[in-house]
Design an enzyme around this catalytic site. Structure first.
Site, PDB file in Angstrom:
ATOM      1  N   ARG A   1      -8.569  -1.005   6.109  1.00 29.04           N
ATOM      2  CA  ARG A   1      -8.550  -1.017   4.724  1.00 29.04           C
ATOM      3  C   ARG A   1      -9.468  -1.708   3.953  1.00 29.04           C
ATOM      4  O   ARG A   1      -9.950  -1.714   2.869  1.00 29.04           O
ATOM      5  CB  ARG A   1      -7.091  -0.793   4.250  1.00 29.04           C
ATOM      6  CG  ARG A   1      -6.258   0.363   4.449  1.00 29.04           C
ATOM      7  CD  ARG A   1      -4.887   0.334   3.832  1.00 29.04           C
ATOM      8  NE  ARG A   1      -3.914   1.349   4.167  1.00 29.04           N
ATOM      9  CZ  ARG A   1      -4.140   2.536   3.327  1.00 29.04           C
ATOM     10  NH1 ARG A   1      -4.887   2.568   2.421  1.00 29.04           N
ATOM     11  NH2 ARG A   1      -3.329   3.672   3.426  1.00 29.04           N
TER      12      ARG A   1
ATOM     13  N   LYS B   1       1.324 -10.334   8.575  1.00 31.25           N
ATOM     14  CA  LYS B   1       1.636  -8.833   9.328  1.00 31.25           C
ATOM     15  C   LYS B   1       0.340  -8.425   9.671  1.00 31.25           C
ATOM     16  O   LYS B   1      -0.785  -8.194   8.942  1.00 31.25           O
ATOM     17  CB  LYS B   1       1.981  -7.933   7.782  1.00 31.25           C
ATOM     18  CG  LYS B   1       2.101  -6.555   8.010  1.00 31.25           C
ATOM     19  CD  LYS B   1       2.037  -5.704   6.758  1.00 31.25           C
ATOM     20  CE  LYS B   1       2.111  -4.132   7.144  1.00 31.25           C
ATOM     21  NZ  LYS B   1       2.411  -3.501   5.898  1.00 31.25           N
TER      22      LYS B   1
ATOM     23  N   ILE C   1       6.770  -4.491   9.648  1.00 33.03           N
ATOM     24  CA  ILE C   1       6.960  -3.997   8.344  1.00 33.03           C
ATOM     25  C   ILE C   1       6.445  -2.572   8.548  1.00 33.03           C
ATOM     26  O   ILE C   1       5.345  -2.269   8.729  1.00 33.03           O
ATOM     27  CB  ILE C   1       6.001  -4.720   7.517  1.00 33.03           C
ATOM     28  CG1 ILE C   1       6.723  -6.174   7.204  1.00 33.03           C
ATOM     29  CG2 ILE C   1       5.977  -4.023   6.005  1.00 33.03           C
ATOM     30  CD1 ILE C   1       5.938  -7.044   6.201  1.00 33.03           C
TER      31      ILE C   1
ATOM     32  N   THR D   1       0.865  -1.088   0.056  1.00 31.55           N
ATOM     33  CA  THR D   1       0.006  -0.067  -0.064  1.00 31.55           C
ATOM     34  C   THR D   1       0.877   1.194   0.033  1.00 31.55           C
ATOM     35  O   THR D   1       0.653   2.167  -0.874  1.00 31.55           O
ATOM     36  CB  THR D   1      -0.890  -0.084   1.302  1.00 31.55           C
ATOM     37  OG1 THR D   1      -1.678  -1.226   1.143  1.00 31.55           O
ATOM     38  CG2 THR D   1      -1.744   1.361   1.200  1.00 31.55           C
ATOM     39  N   THR D   2       1.849   1.235   0.852  1.00 31.64           N
ATOM     40  CA  THR D   2       2.883   2.259   0.852  1.00 31.64           C
ATOM     41  C   THR D   2       3.369   2.724  -0.420  1.00 31.64           C
ATOM     42  O   THR D   2       3.905   3.631  -0.743  1.00 31.64           O
ATOM     43  CB  THR D   2       3.977   2.154   2.031  1.00 31.64           C
ATOM     44  OG1 THR D   2       3.045   1.813   3.160  1.00 31.64           O
ATOM     45  CG2 THR D   2       4.666   3.460   2.290  1.00 31.64           C
TER      46      THR D   2
ATOM     47  N   TYR E   1     -13.133  -4.850   0.311  1.00 27.98           N
ATOM     48  CA  TYR E   1     -14.281  -4.259  -0.273  1.00 27.98           C
ATOM     49  C   TYR E   1     -15.346  -5.664  -0.408  1.00 27.98           C
ATOM     50  O   TYR E   1     -16.509  -5.300  -0.113  1.00 27.98           O
ATOM     51  CB  TYR E   1     -14.153  -3.820  -1.794  1.00 27.98           C
ATOM     52  CG  TYR E   1     -15.199  -2.972  -2.187  1.00 27.98           C
ATOM     53  CD1 TYR E   1     -15.419  -1.931  -1.615  1.00 27.98           C
ATOM     54  CD2 TYR E   1     -16.062  -3.805  -3.310  1.00 27.98           C
ATOM     55  CE1 TYR E   1     -16.668  -1.284  -2.495  1.00 27.98           C
ATOM     56  CE2 TYR E   1     -17.194  -3.037  -3.725  1.00 27.98           C
ATOM     57  CZ  TYR E   1     -17.441  -1.765  -3.343  1.00 27.98           C
ATOM     58  OH  TYR E   1     -18.745  -1.174  -3.694  1.00 27.98           O
TER      59      TYR E   1
ATOM     60  N   TYR F   1      -1.583 -10.531   5.232  1.00 31.41           N
ATOM     61  CA  TYR F   1      -1.587  -9.154   5.459  1.00 31.41           C
ATOM     62  C   TYR F   1      -2.825  -8.843   6.148  1.00 31.41           C
ATOM     63  O   TYR F   1      -3.821  -8.668   5.200  1.00 31.41           O
ATOM     64  CB  TYR F   1      -1.052  -8.147   4.356  1.00 31.41           C
ATOM     65  CG  TYR F   1      -1.013  -6.773   4.709  1.00 31.41           C
ATOM     66  CD1 TYR F   1      -1.039  -6.154   6.053  1.00 31.41           C
ATOM     67  CD2 TYR F   1      -0.893  -5.878   3.903  1.00 31.41           C
ATOM     68  CE1 TYR F   1      -0.770  -4.896   6.326  1.00 31.41           C
ATOM     69  CE2 TYR F   1      -0.862  -4.316   3.937  1.00 31.41           C
ATOM     70  CZ  TYR F   1      -1.174  -3.866   5.236  1.00 31.41           C
ATOM     71  OH  TYR F   1      -1.069  -2.754   5.402  1.00 31.41           O
TER      72      TYR F   1
END
Length: 291
Positions: A139, A162, A204, A45-46, A108, A134
Site C-alpha cells: 500500500r 505490525k 492485527i 485502513t480497514t 506515496y 505499521y
C-alpha cells in the site's frame, strides 16, 4: 505491553445507507468481536480512515471507549506522509483509555530509510502513548527494512511493529535481533501461525471482524506450542481470505458481516460494494466455515 499480545481486530467502520457512521452497527460489531479478540484497532485502513473526517474519527473513538463493555485495550490509528500533519492530529486527539498508536509508514512519497526513521522518531517523541509501526509495502510503495525496524526499536516510545510485508525472512531478522520486549505482530491473517512460530506475539486481523473465535483458538494453540493445531484453525479461513481483498479492503469483510446480520455492507467511494459474483463467492465459502 503484554495486553497487546494475541489478536487485535482491525475494526471496520459501519455506514448507514446515507453513508453516515452507523453507531448501532458498530456496537453490534464490538459485542461480536469481543467474543474472541484481545484488543480493538480503531481507524486503520480497514476502518476506511482515508475517507473519514477528523470529526468522524474522533466520534468513532469516543463511541468505542464508551461501549467497550469488555474493557479491551484500544489501539488508535494515525498515520500519513505529512509528518507535521500526523503530529497535529496526535496533539488534537484525546488518548484517554488508548493503549497505543498504530502509525503506517509514509505512503506515496517513497522516502529513504533515513526519512522513514526520522518520521517515526518525530512521531514517537511527540506521542503521549506508545507507538507501533505499521509496514505494508503493497500500500505504501516503500518497505521498512529489518534494519530500519531494529533501529526504531531502540526508541523508548516505539514498542512494536505490525508486519505486513509478506517477507518472512525479513520478519525472522526482526525476531532474531529485536529487544525482548518488542512486539512483532503479523499484519497478514494467513501468516499468523508462521509469525507466531518465529516469535511474534499476535496478529492485527481483518477476518477477526467476522471470526474472532477462530483467532482466539489459533492464539491459544500457538502460545501452547501446538502449531499444528493452530494451523488447523487458520486453515478454516484459507479459501475465504483472498475474496476479502479481491475488490478492495474492507469490501469483502463488510459484505461478510452483512450476511452475518452484524452491519450492512456500505462503503465510501472510491470503494464500491461487492459485485454479485463476489457476493456469491463469499456466501458459498462462509457457509462451510465451522467456527
Amino acid at each position: 505491553m503484554k495486553k497487546l499480545y494475541g489478536t487485535g481486530v482491525a475494526l471496520i467502520t459501519p455506514f448507514t445507507e446515507s453513508l453516515e457512521v452507523d453507531f448501532k452497527g458498530l456496537k453490534k460489531l464490538l459485542q461480536h468481536t469481543a467474543k474472541g479478540v484481545d484488543y480493538y484497532v480503531v481507524m486503520g485502513t480497514t476502518g476506511e480512515a482515508a475517507t473519514c473526517s477528523e470529526e468522524e474519527k474522533k466520534a468513532v473513538l469516543e463511541f468505542i471507549k464508551k461501549n467497550n463493555s469488555s474493557k479491551l485495550p484500544i489501539v488508535y490509528g494515525i498515520g500519513g506522509n505529512n509528518t507535521h500533519h500526523v503530529i497535529e492530529s496526535i496533539r488534537s486527539t484525546d488518548f484517554t483509555d488508548v493503549s497505543a498508536l498504530l502509525s503506517v509508514s509514509p505512503y506515496y512519497s517513497k522516502p529513504s530509510q533515513e526519512g522513514i526513521i526520522k518520521h517515526f522518531q518525530t512521531i514517537a517523541d511527540q506521542c503521549p502513548v506508545p507507538v507501533m509501526l505499521y509496514n505494508i509495502p503493497g500500500r505504501t510503495a516503500s518497505n521498512l527494512t529489518a534494519d530500519t525496524t531494529l533501529r526504531l526499536s531502540e526508541h523508548k516510545n516505539i514498542i512494536g511493529t505490525k508486519e505486513a510485508s509478506g517477507n518472512l525472512e525479513q520478519c525472522m531478522k526482526i525476531a532474531k535481533y529485536m529487544p525482548k520486549d518488542f512486539l512483532l505482530l503479523s499484519g497478514d491473517d494467513m501468516q499468523t501461525v508462521a509469525m507466531y512460530s518465529i516469535g511474534a506475539k499476535g496478529v492485527i486481523s481483518v477476518l477477526a471482524n467476522a471470526f474472532p473465535q477462530i483467532f482466539k483458538k489459533t492464539k491459544e494453540y500457538a502460545f501452547a506450542g501446538a502449531f499444528d493445531k493452530a494451523s488447523q484453525q487458520l486453515f478454516k479461513l484459507l479459501e475465504i481470505n483472498g475474496p476479502m481483498y479481491e475488490e478492495g479492503n474492507p469490501v469483502g469483510v463488510k459484505y461478510l458481516l452483512e450476511t452475518m446480520g452484524i452491519c450492512n455492507a456500505n462503503v465510501r467511494l472510491p470503494l464500491v460494494e461487492a459485485s454479485e459474483d463476489l457476493q456469491r463467492k463469499i456466501q458459498g465459502l462462509a457457509s462451510g466455515i465451522k467456527k
